[in-house]
Design a protein around this motif. Structure first.
Motif, PDB file in Angstrom:
ATOM      1  N   LYS A 147      44.822 -13.606  27.590  1.00 54.17           N
ATOM      2  CA  LYS A 147      44.962 -13.706  29.051  1.00 54.17           C
ATOM      3  C   LYS A 147      43.707 -13.300  29.828  1.00 54.17           C
ATOM      4  O   LYS A 147      43.724 -13.296  31.052  1.00 54.17           O
ATOM      5  CB  LYS A 147      46.171 -12.909  29.530  1.00 54.17           C
ATOM      6  N   ASP A 148      42.620 -12.956  29.120  1.00 46.37           N
ATOM      7  CA  ASP A 148      41.357 -12.675  29.800  1.00 46.37           C
ATOM      8  C   ASP A 148      40.401 -13.875  29.745  1.00 46.37           C
ATOM      9  O   ASP A 148      39.312 -13.832  30.321  1.00 46.37           O
ATOM     10  CB  ASP A 148      40.664 -11.463  29.155  1.00 46.37           C
ATOM     11  N   LYS A 149      40.796 -14.948  29.058  1.00 47.30           N
ATOM     12  CA  LYS A 149      39.903 -16.109  28.861  1.00 47.30           C
ATOM     13  C   LYS A 149      39.947 -17.038  30.074  1.00 47.30           C
ATOM     14  O   LYS A 149      41.011 -17.238  30.675  1.00 47.30           O
ATOM     15  CB  LYS A 149      40.325 -16.886  27.615  1.00 47.30           C
ATOM     16  N   TYR A 150      38.782 -17.643  30.390  1.00 43.48           N
ATOM     17  CA  TYR A 150      38.776 -18.518  31.567  1.00 43.48           C
ATOM     18  C   TYR A 150      37.851 -19.731  31.454  1.00 43.48           C
ATOM     19  O   TYR A 150      37.706 -20.506  32.389  1.00 43.48           O
ATOM     20  CB  TYR A 150      38.436 -17.722  32.834  1.00 43.48           C
ATOM     21  N   HIS A 151      37.232 -19.938  30.300  1.00 47.62           N
ATOM     22  CA  HIS A 151      36.483 -21.172  30.042  1.00 47.62           C
ATOM     23  C   HIS A 151      37.197 -21.910  28.914  1.00 47.62           C
ATOM     24  O   HIS A 151      37.139 -21.496  27.765  1.00 47.62           O
ATOM     25  CB  HIS A 151      35.036 -20.851  29.638  1.00 47.62           C
ATOM     26  N   SER A 196      45.695 -18.537  29.021  1.00 47.45           N
ATOM     27  CA  SER A 196      44.499 -17.979  29.653  1.00 47.45           C
ATOM     28  C   SER A 196      44.879 -17.110  30.855  1.00 47.45           C
ATOM     29  O   SER A 196      46.046 -16.864  31.134  1.00 47.45           O
ATOM     30  CB  SER A 196      43.599 -19.129  30.115  1.00 47.45           C
ATOM     31  N   ARG A 197      43.870 -16.709  31.615  1.00 44.56           N
ATOM     32  CA  ARG A 197      44.132 -15.800  32.740  1.00 44.56           C
ATOM     33  C   ARG A 197      44.774 -16.504  33.938  1.00 44.56           C
ATOM     34  O   ARG A 197      45.138 -15.836  34.910  1.00 44.56           O
ATOM     35  CB  ARG A 197      42.841 -15.093  33.156  1.00 44.56           C
ATOM     36  N   ILE A 198      44.958 -17.819  33.890  1.00 42.91           N
ATOM     37  CA  ILE A 198      45.665 -18.510  34.972  1.00 42.91           C
ATOM     38  C   ILE A 198      47.074 -17.949  35.112  1.00 42.91           C
ATOM     39  O   ILE A 198      47.648 -17.936  36.200  1.00 42.91           O
ATOM     40  CB  ILE A 198      45.698 -20.049  34.738  1.00 42.91           C
ATOM     41  N   ILE A 225      40.285 -20.467  36.514  1.00 45.52           N
ATOM     42  CA  ILE A 225      39.784 -20.882  35.202  1.00 45.52           C
ATOM     43  C   ILE A 225      39.003 -22.187  35.346  1.00 45.52           C
ATOM     44  O   ILE A 225      39.157 -22.919  36.331  1.00 45.52           O
ATOM     45  CB  ILE A 225      40.931 -21.088  34.177  1.00 45.52           C
ATOM     46  N   THR A 266      34.873 -15.211  26.604  1.00 49.01           N
ATOM     47  CA  THR A 266      35.450 -15.877  27.785  1.00 49.01           C
ATOM     48  C   THR A 266      36.054 -17.232  27.446  1.00 49.01           C
ATOM     49  O   THR A 266      36.797 -17.797  28.251  1.00 49.01           O
ATOM     50  CB  THR A 266      34.374 -16.092  28.874  1.00 49.01           C
TER      51      THR A 266
END
Length: 431
Positions: free
Chosen positions: A338-342, A383-385, A391, A300
């Protein structure tokens, strides 16, 4: 003269979707394309997505280089998809092949158009005193390095400098440095040029165009019932940042204290041995934020800082357990994360002083704040934003954090440069 089309729109507005639609819809008789992107996996994406024509990727074949293969493909008039790195190596033969063909260039993201040439302290004086080089000023007051034709056969450790000087790609900076300069006339050899980016106002490629007197037209992209359409920048769709503010949770608290000083977390600060304890604090804070506050894991999390020589700085800052979550601070034009959020952005960005000085010595005004902010935004939008999902973001540098807050609460950074054409449609009449 070619006027560059700058498609300047936020990440996720559909710039690449427009480009794919454009290339799919144009006749092979009227259009040949060169699509240039930072990453090899994006080359494959374009090859798979543009189905109405066949894109060729230059390869290393039977001892021939990728540049040799690029020239072969250009000579055959093929549609080409390649990387920034290969395009940067364009030479006189590339120019000639572009001159006799009728290509449209689509440049996905800005590229490195200038670079400081590594020199030792007295190299420049030595070359000048030996009359191996001389400084020549053109009619626009730009200073270029020319190699002495009488010493063209000399084989020395300065061969690379000789080659750049012989191809008129070497410029002089402030009595102390040499700057490799991508040959700007290459952009003028295309039928049309489209650059897909965001906040071009702060990019080095914008200052490079200003330096060389190359005009650029600002455009944006909107979605219609027929797909994605380019419009004059004056007609762009407003960017609703109230939605962004709700989606991005920027950390506020004691973990930010390490970045309070204006230069904290800059390259010089991170390289200064006197800041060893502060860097250890930064490392602990990043771990604390990701592990304890976010409950993040390697799947993440994303974090970045400067790498430093042999990754030395990166290793000092690396939060425990998150080694595999690092991506370079210069990351752009990739969807791989694009699945990362931290997210933890552990750096304070400043232009290289020589690069800044280089433009300013010729009267080109440099907007360092917009440049720094655009670098931050490009990184965050990996990231996923980019898909409109929430995020969490740690920006310990007070300077960078305040720039980001200014971005979220105003449109000042998206105002076009005074020199930009903002009320015209794109140059290709088919559009």
């Amino acid at each position: 003269m070619t006027i560059i089309n700058v498609v300047d729109a936020p990440c996720g507005f559909g710039k690449t979707s427009w480009a794919i639609q454009y290339m799919n819809s144009m006749s092979k008789e009227s259009h040949s394309f060169i699509y240039v992107t930072p990453f090899l996996n994006e080359v494959q994406r374009i090859k798979n997505s543009v189905t109405s024509r066949t894109f060729y990727e230059p390869k290393t074949i039977n001892g021939a280089t990728k540049l040799d293969d690029l020239h072969l493909l250009l000579g055959e008039g093929k549609d080409i998809c390649t990387t920034h790195a290969l395009f940067q190596s364009a030479n006189e033969k590339t120019k000639e092949l572009l001159r006799i063909n009728n290509y449209t260039l689509i440049l996905d993201e800005v590229m490195n158009v200038i670079e400081q040439v590594p020199l030792r302290k007295n190299d420049l004086n030595l070359l000048l005193e030996a009359e191996a080089i001389k400084i020549v000023e053109d009619d626009r007051g730009l200073k270029f390095i020319r190699w002495n034709e009488e010493k063209i056969d000399y084989d020395t450790k300065y061969n690379k400098i000789k080659q750049m000087a012989l191809t008129n790609n070497l410029m002089y900076c402030n009595n102390s440095a040499l700057i490799w300069n991508f040959p700007c006339e290459i952009f003028l050899l295309f039928k049309d040029v489209f650059i897909l980016t965001y906040m071009f106002k702060g990019q080095l490629q914008r200052y490079y165009y200003d330096l060389h007197g190359i005009k650029y037209r600002y455009l944006s992209v909107i979605k219609s019932k027929d797909g994605h359409v380019l419009v004059p920048y004056d007609n762009r769709k407003p960017h609703d940042k109230s939605v962004l503010k709700d989606l991005i949770n920027v950390y506020e608290g004691k973990l930010n204290d390490v970045g309070d000083k204006p230069t904290a977390l800059s390259k010089n600060w991170l390289e200064d041995a006197k800041n060893k304890e502060m860097i250890m604090t930064l490392k602990r804070n990043a771990y604390n934020y990701l592990m304890n506050i976010c409950k993040a894991n390697k799947d993440t999390a994303l974090w970045t800082t400067i790498k430093g020589d042999k990754d030395k700085i990166m290793k000092k800052v690396k939060p425990k357990s998150f080694a595999k979550s690092f991506i370079p601070m210069t990351s752009r034009a990739t969807n791989d994360f694009k699945d990362k959020y931290h997210l933890a952005y552990l750096v304070n960005r400043f232009l290289h002083p020589i690069e800044k000085k280089f433009f300013e010595q010729y009267g080109v005004e440099v907007d360092e704040k917009t440049w720094a902010l655009s670098e931050l935004i490009q990184w965050v939008w990996r990231s996923r934003i980019r898909d409109g999902l929430p995020i969490n973001l740690y920006i310990p540098s007070k300077r960078m954090r305040e720039l980001f807050y200014s971005y979220l609460t105003s449109d000042v950074f998206e105002e076009p440069p005074k020199s930009a054409i903002t009320d015209e449609p794109p140059s290709d009449w088919h559009l």
